[in-house]
Design an enzyme around this catalytic site. Structure first.
Site, PDB file in Angstrom:
ATOM      1  N   CYS A  70      20.189  41.662  26.601  1.00 31.20           N
ATOM      2  CA  CYS A  70      20.883  42.461  25.774  1.00 31.20           C
ATOM      3  C   CYS A  70      21.582  41.557  24.751  1.00 31.20           C
ATOM      4  O   CYS A  70      21.319  40.448  24.247  1.00 31.20           O
ATOM      5  CB  CYS A  70      21.895  43.447  26.203  1.00 31.20           C
ATOM      6  SG  CYS A  70      23.254  42.809  27.279  1.00 31.20           S
ATOM      7  N   ARG A 109      18.113  46.449  16.184  1.00 26.36           N
ATOM      8  CA  ARG A 109      18.579  44.842  16.609  1.00 26.36           C
ATOM      9  C   ARG A 109      17.379  43.980  16.893  1.00 26.36           C
ATOM     10  O   ARG A 109      17.202  42.966  16.663  1.00 26.36           O
ATOM     11  CB  ARG A 109      19.648  44.974  17.502  1.00 26.36           C
ATOM     12  CG  ARG A 109      20.900  45.220  16.798  1.00 26.36           C
ATOM     13  CD  ARG A 109      22.092  45.309  17.801  1.00 26.36           C
ATOM     14  NE  ARG A 109      22.476  44.152  18.226  1.00 26.36           N
ATOM     15  CZ  ARG A 109      23.150  44.131  19.411  1.00 26.36           C
ATOM     16  NH1 ARG A 109      23.824  44.803  20.171  1.00 26.36           N
ATOM     17  NH2 ARG A 109      23.559  42.713  19.865  1.00 26.36           N
TER      18      ARG A 109
END
Length: 151
Positions: A108, A50
């Site tokens: 995050c 990611r």
């Protein structure tokens, strides 16, 4: 209130939360940290894929990639079998990506797993810590127009 926790370093104990002023920050604070890499580091707790932009984001519509100058330390790498690594192993993880004198900002996907890596940094002895609770959900939103890199 006292909340029982899982053992750390093999010793069971109690965890008492004590909120700290400045522990959470906004995107403007993150912008400043990304621009001042001599004194600050932004650590992204998402997976390496990611972070690199090679795996899809689980939230529809978010851009792929990471903040310019951010470092990647996936939250799963500070744990083993759902428990924090020992202090020496945590120090080694952080020494590989930051210097001891830097202020650390954690991000995050939504601000949750950033807290795991922030706790790991605290256990490793780092003290100037903050969590960007807007995290990638805010930064990676196409409407934010904040810079994004892939690698």
């Amino acid at each position: 209130p006292t909340v029982p926790t899982a053992p750390f370093d093999g010793v069971a104990g109690d965890f008492v939360a004590q909120p700290k002023v400045g522990m959470f920050c906004d995107a403007e604070h993150v912008d400043r940290a990304l621009s001042d890499t001599a004194h600050s580091a932004v650590i992204d707790a998402r997976s390496r894929g990611r972070f690199a932009g090679t795996e899809p984001e689980p939230r529809a519509g978010l851009r792929s990639g990471h903040m310019p100058n951010a470092k990647n330390l996936p939250f799963g790498e500070v744990q083993r079998e759902g428990r924090m690594l020992d202090t020496d192993a945590l120090r080694a993880k952080f020494e590989a990506v930051v210097t001891p004198d830097q202020s650390l900002v954690f991000s995050c996907g939504s601000g949750v797993t950033a807290c795991i890596v922030a706790l790991a940094a605290e256990l490793a002895g780092y003290q100037r810590l903050s969590v960007y609770d807007g995290s990638w959900s805010e930064w990676g939103d196409p409407a934010s127009k904040r810079p994004v890199e892939t690698s």
